[in-house]
Scaffold this active site. Structure first.
Site, PDB file in Angstrom:
ATOM      1  N   GLU A   1       0.715  -0.821   0.047  1.00 19.83           N
ATOM      2  CA  GLU A   1       0.384   0.393  -0.402  1.00 19.83           C
ATOM      3  C   GLU A   1       0.839   1.457  -0.150  1.00 19.83           C
ATOM      4  O   GLU A   1       1.774   1.242   1.052  1.00 19.83           O
ATOM      5  CB  GLU A   1      -0.968   0.180   1.413  1.00 19.83           C
ATOM      6  CG  GLU A   1      -1.280   0.982   1.297  1.00 19.83           C
ATOM      7  CD  GLU A   1      -2.642   1.223   2.412  1.00 19.83           C
ATOM      8  OE1 GLU A   1      -3.193  -0.083   2.837  1.00 19.83           O
ATOM      9  OE2 GLU A   1      -2.775   1.959   3.423  1.00 19.83           O
TER      10      GLU A   1
ATOM     11  N   CYS B   1       3.564  -6.886   9.485  1.00 25.48           N
ATOM     12  CA  CYS B   1       4.370  -6.851  10.353  1.00 25.48           C
ATOM     13  C   CYS B   1       4.509  -7.294  11.873  1.00 25.48           C
ATOM     14  O   CYS B   1       3.932  -7.822  11.695  1.00 25.48           O
ATOM     15  CB  CYS B   1       3.910  -5.129  11.049  1.00 25.48           C
ATOM     16  SG  CYS B   1       4.905  -5.028  11.722  1.00 25.48           S
TER      17      CYS B   1
ATOM     18  N   CYS C   1       0.652  -5.222  16.611  1.00 24.23           N
ATOM     19  CA  CYS C   1       0.165  -4.300  17.853  1.00 24.23           C
ATOM     20  C   CYS C   1      -1.566  -4.577  17.451  1.00 24.23           C
ATOM     21  O   CYS C   1      -2.498  -5.485  16.393  1.00 24.23           O
ATOM     22  CB  CYS C   1      -0.102  -2.697  17.117  1.00 24.23           C
ATOM     23  SG  CYS C   1       2.025  -2.622  17.028  1.00 24.23           S
TER      24      CYS C   1
ATOM     25  N   CYS D   1      -3.880  -2.722  14.934  1.00 21.99           N
ATOM     26  CA  CYS D   1      -3.348  -2.339  13.113  1.00 21.99           C
ATOM     27  C   CYS D   1      -3.567  -3.870  12.639  1.00 21.99           C
ATOM     28  O   CYS D   1      -3.078  -4.631  13.029  1.00 21.99           O
ATOM     29  CB  CYS D   1      -2.069  -2.166  13.514  1.00 21.99           C
ATOM     30  SG  CYS D   1      -1.377  -1.750  11.806  1.00 21.99           S
TER      31      CYS D   1
ATOM     32  N   GLY E   1       4.552  -1.663   7.417  1.00 20.51           N
ATOM     33  CA  GLY E   1       5.117  -2.456   8.073  1.00 20.51           C
ATOM     34  C   GLY E   1       5.790  -1.902   9.190  1.00 20.51           C
ATOM     35  O   GLY E   1       5.847  -0.302   9.363  1.00 20.51           O
ATOM     36  N   GLU E   2       7.162  -2.031  10.076  1.00 19.85           N
ATOM     37  CA  GLU E   2       7.523  -1.635  11.079  1.00 19.85           C
ATOM     38  C   GLU E   2       9.502  -1.127  10.197  1.00 19.85           C
ATOM     39  O   GLU E   2       9.973  -1.797  10.161  1.00 19.85           O
ATOM     40  CB  GLU E   2       8.011  -2.450  12.460  1.00 19.85           C
ATOM     41  CG  GLU E   2       8.774  -1.788  13.270  1.00 19.85           C
ATOM     42  CD  GLU E   2       9.168   0.036  13.538  1.00 19.85           C
ATOM     43  OE1 GLU E   2       8.082   0.411  13.911  1.00 19.85           O
ATOM     44  OE2 GLU E   2      10.058   0.571  14.256  1.00 19.85           O
TER      45      GLU E   2
ATOM     46  N   SER F   1       5.814   6.962  17.580  1.00 24.08           N
ATOM     47  CA  SER F   1       4.330   5.836  17.787  1.00 24.08           C
ATOM     48  C   SER F   1       4.154   5.353  19.286  1.00 24.08           C
ATOM     49  O   SER F   1       4.806   4.683  20.282  1.00 24.08           O
ATOM     50  CB  SER F   1       3.825   4.798  16.946  1.00 24.08           C
ATOM     51  OG  SER F   1       4.262   5.148  16.013  1.00 24.08           O
ATOM     52  N   LEU F   2       4.031   6.861  19.780  1.00 20.03           N
ATOM     53  CA  LEU F   2       3.955   6.510  21.657  1.00 20.03           C
ATOM     54  C   LEU F   2       2.606   5.778  21.833  1.00 20.03           C
ATOM     55  O   LEU F   2       3.040   4.422  22.522  1.00 20.03           O
ATOM     56  CB  LEU F   2       4.358   7.918  22.119  1.00 20.03           C
ATOM     57  CG  LEU F   2       4.869   8.286  24.123  1.00 20.03           C
ATOM     58  CD1 LEU F   2       6.045   7.027  24.155  1.00 20.03           C
ATOM     59  CD2 LEU F   2       4.692   9.078  24.235  1.00 20.03           C
ATOM     60  N   HIS F   3       1.210   5.684  21.733  1.00 19.00           N
ATOM     61  CA  HIS F   3      -0.368   5.558  22.149  1.00 19.00           C
ATOM     62  C   HIS F   3       0.293   5.737  23.430  1.00 19.00           C
ATOM     63  O   HIS F   3      -1.599   6.265  23.902  1.00 19.00           O
ATOM     64  CB  HIS F   3       0.037   3.895  21.449  1.00 19.00           C
ATOM     65  CG  HIS F   3       0.247   4.308  20.200  1.00 19.00           C
ATOM     66  ND1 HIS F   3       0.054   4.905  19.162  1.00 19.00           N
ATOM     67  CD2 HIS F   3       0.898   3.334  19.556  1.00 19.00           C
ATOM     68  CE1 HIS F   3       0.400   4.641  17.227  1.00 19.00           C
ATOM     69  NE2 HIS F   3       0.841   3.574  18.017  1.00 19.00           N
TER      70      HIS F   3
ATOM     71  N   CYS G   1      -7.301  -2.688   0.128  1.00 23.05           N
ATOM     72  CA  CYS G   1      -6.669  -3.802   0.829  1.00 23.05           C
ATOM     73  C   CYS G   1      -7.170  -3.555   2.432  1.00 23.05           C
ATOM     74  O   CYS G   1      -6.535  -4.445   3.988  1.00 23.05           O
ATOM     75  CB  CYS G   1      -5.385  -3.472   0.741  1.00 23.05           C
ATOM     76  SG  CYS G   1      -4.226  -2.327   1.665  1.00 23.05           S
TER      77      CYS G   1
HETATM   78  N1  SAH Z   1       5.063   1.075  12.103  1.00 19.53           N
HETATM   79  C1  SAH Z   1       5.616   2.091  12.159  1.00 19.53           C
HETATM   80  C2  SAH Z   1       5.035   2.870  10.942  1.00 19.53           C
HETATM   81  C3  SAH Z   1       3.549   1.978  10.204  1.00 19.53           C
HETATM   82  S1  SAH Z   1       2.216   2.753  11.012  1.00 19.53           S
HETATM   83  C4  SAH Z   1       4.469   3.174  13.399  1.00 19.53           C
HETATM   84  O1  SAH Z   1       3.822   1.973  14.309  1.00 19.53           O
HETATM   85  O2  SAH Z   1       4.877   3.717  13.676  1.00 19.53           O
HETATM   86  C5  SAH Z   1       2.027   4.193  11.004  1.00 19.53           C
HETATM   87  C6  SAH Z   1       0.740   4.605  12.224  1.00 19.53           C
HETATM   88  O3  SAH Z   1      -0.217   3.802  11.908  1.00 19.53           O
HETATM   89  C7  SAH Z   1       1.334   3.914  13.346  1.00 19.53           C
HETATM   90  O4  SAH Z   1       1.050   5.739  14.594  1.00 19.53           O
HETATM   91  C8  SAH Z   1       0.060   3.321  14.177  1.00 19.53           C
HETATM   92  O5  SAH Z   1      -0.507   3.616  14.773  1.00 19.53           O
HETATM   93  C9  SAH Z   1      -1.052   3.922  12.926  1.00 19.53           C
HETATM   94  N2  SAH Z   1      -2.591   3.491  12.647  1.00 19.53           N
HETATM   95  C10 SAH Z   1      -2.392   1.845  12.762  1.00 19.53           C
HETATM   96  N3  SAH Z   1      -3.617   1.031  12.734  1.00 19.53           N
HETATM   97  C11 SAH Z   1      -4.831   2.207  12.604  1.00 19.53           C
HETATM   98  C12 SAH Z   1      -5.618   3.137  12.429  1.00 19.53           C
HETATM   99  N4  SAH Z   1      -6.657   1.835  12.700  1.00 19.53           N
HETATM  100  N5  SAH Z   1      -5.653   3.973  12.856  1.00 19.53           N
HETATM  101  C13 SAH Z   1      -5.456   5.129  13.489  1.00 19.53           C
HETATM  102  N6  SAH Z   1      -4.646   5.321  13.304  1.00 19.53           N
HETATM  103  C14 SAH Z   1      -3.654   3.609  13.111  1.00 19.53           C
HETATM  104 FE1  SF4 Z   2       0.820  -1.456  12.803  1.00 23.31          FE
HETATM  105 FE2  SF4 Z   2       3.078  -0.188  13.036  1.00 23.31          FE
HETATM  106 FE3  SF4 Z   2       2.594  -1.460  14.998  1.00 23.31          FE
HETATM  107 FE4  SF4 Z   2       3.629  -2.239  13.073  1.00 23.31          FE
HETATM  108  S1  SF4 Z   2       4.300  -1.215  14.590  1.00 23.31           S
HETATM  109  S2  SF4 Z   2       1.383  -3.684  14.163  1.00 23.31           S
HETATM  110  S3  SF4 Z   2       2.600  -0.830  10.851  1.00 23.31           S
HETATM  111  S4  SF4 Z   2       0.531  -0.255  13.914  1.00 23.31           S
END
Ligand code: SAH
Ligand code: SF4
Length: 354
Positions: A91, A108, A112, A115, A153-154, A206-208, A325
């Site tokens: 994507e 990945c 998470c 995700c 991906g990460e 990506s702290l969350h 996708c």
């Molecule tokens: N793996 C890396 C980069 C790809 S994910 C990372 O996690 O930073 C990029 C961002 O998309 C991350 O901050 C993730 O938390 C966010 N993300 C994943 N699924 C999501 C969703 N359904 N709604 C909003 N953000 C989402």
């Molecule tokens: Fe998704 Fe990024 Fe978490 Fe991988 S690290 S599962 S791409 S949010």
């Protein structure tokens, strides 16, 4: 294909470094491979053996990332599904304001819980050539001045390839270094490697959550770095590069949207060279998480802002097109959201979610 392999195969034609650089520059900038000074024919600046190799090379490079379908959104973004040479699908999202979001892995391993990409684990790495090819594909469609490594991906789990792609894009590709954004859940390799690079990308973390226990639950396979230490490591990088860390906080209703969490953000980020991006969760049918109501999102942004935390609220680009996708995780990291542009952020806050 790795970029180094590509370079070696071009050198094998007997061409010199400067000739190979010229071809790579043309490719990464989305021009014909034999592009050169406008007034001169290619025979003046590329040796014959290299010119003879260009047709086959062109076919090979075009095959690295082919557009399968395009899904335009009504916010100026457009999501591309891209076929890779082995039939895998990545994507890639064209973002408003000249950005493109590329994928660094198929699947990945971080897993998470919120995700969609993490659901099937890691299927395979994306090569450095395939990452650049996604940008080239985007450049055939639009102007690209910003590349965010925030697709599937990460990046820290494919760090050699990602840094190789960043290096080429920041040199031959003529993308400003701070407009190359490495988005990660955090990994020690990131803080060891990035400062040593000649092209140092901007960093999005990506702290969350600021709670180590909750973070381990939500991001099961992320490196166990305590959030406070993660912020310290990132701060050091921000001071090295001179550009702020973009923190990402996917806001999930009832999970990480409490006042206690916001106070945690204030505690960790006060005085830091950082921008907090609150990203309301993009609900997917397959998962039970929900985004908080809009008023709550706006209130949280105000709460942080009032306590001196630079905060923006942003939506996933092209949310209205999340068919195909099955997910869209592109972030629109606004280049204008620099610490100096208070006006821009205030405007965003007033407008609520952008
Ligand atoms: N793996 C890396 C980069 C790809 S994910 C990372 O996690 O930073 C990029 C961002 O998309 C991350 O901050 C993730 O938390 C966010 N993300 C994943 N699924 C999501 C969703 N359904 N709604 C909003 N953000 C989402
Ligand atoms: Fe998704 Fe990024 Fe978490 Fe991988 S690290 S599962 S791409 S949010």
């Amino acid at each position: 294909m790795q970029l180094e392999t590509l370079r070696q195969s071009l050198l094998a034609t007997g061409a010199r470094d400067c000739h190979v650089d010229r071809v790579l520059r043309a490719w990464t900038q989305g021009k014909p491979l034999d592009a050169g000074p406008r007034s001169q024919p290619a025979e003046h600046y590329l040796p014959l053996a290299l010119r003879n190799a260009l047709a086959a090379l062109d076919a090979q490079l075009s095959g690295l990332a082919r557009m399968r379908s395009e899904h335009p959104g009504d916010d100026g973004s457009s999501r591309l599904l891209v076929d890779l040479a082995d039939g895998q699908m990545a994507e890639c999202v064209l973002l408003p304001r000249d950005g493109v979001c590329v994928s660094t892995q198929i699947g990945c391993a971080v897993g998470c819980t919120f995700c969609m990409t993490g659901r099937d684990g890691l299927l395979r790495q994306v090569s450095s050539g395939e990452m650049v090819a996604q940008v080239v594909l985007a450049r055939h469609l639009r102007t690209v001045r910003r590349v965010v490594f925030m697709g599937m991906g990460e990046p820290s789990h494919n760090i050699d390839n990602v840094l190789e792609a960043i290096d080429l894009l920041g040199t031959a590709g003529a993308i400003g270094h701070k407009n190359l954004v490495f988005s990660t859940v955090g990994d020690r390799r990131v803080f060891e490697r990035l400062p040593q690079e000649r092209v140092k990308p901007a960093l999005a973390i990506s702290l969350h959550t600021t709670r180590a226990d909750l973070r381990a639950e939500l991001l099961p396979k992320a490196s166990r770095i305590d959030p406070a230490e993660l912020v310290e490591l990132a701060e050091h990088y921000a001071r090295t590069t001179g550009y702020p860390i973009q923190y990402q906080w996917t806001l999930i209703d009832g999970v990480n949207d409490s006042e206690a969490e916001m106070d945690g953000i204030v505690r960790l980020l006060t005085g830091k060279y950082a921008i907090m991006n609150l990203i309301p969760y993009n609900t997917t049918a397959a998962l039970s998480y929900r985004r908080p109501p809009l008023e709550r999102v706006t209130a949280l942004a105000h709460y942080l802002h009032a306590r001196g935390i630079r905060t923006t609220v942003r939506n996933s680009a092209g949310q209205d097109v999340d068919g195909g996708c099955g997910q869209l995780r592109a972030r629109s990291l606004d280049p204008e959201a620099s610490p100096t542009s208070r006006k821009v952020m205030l405007k965003q806050l007033k407008a609520g979610v952008r």
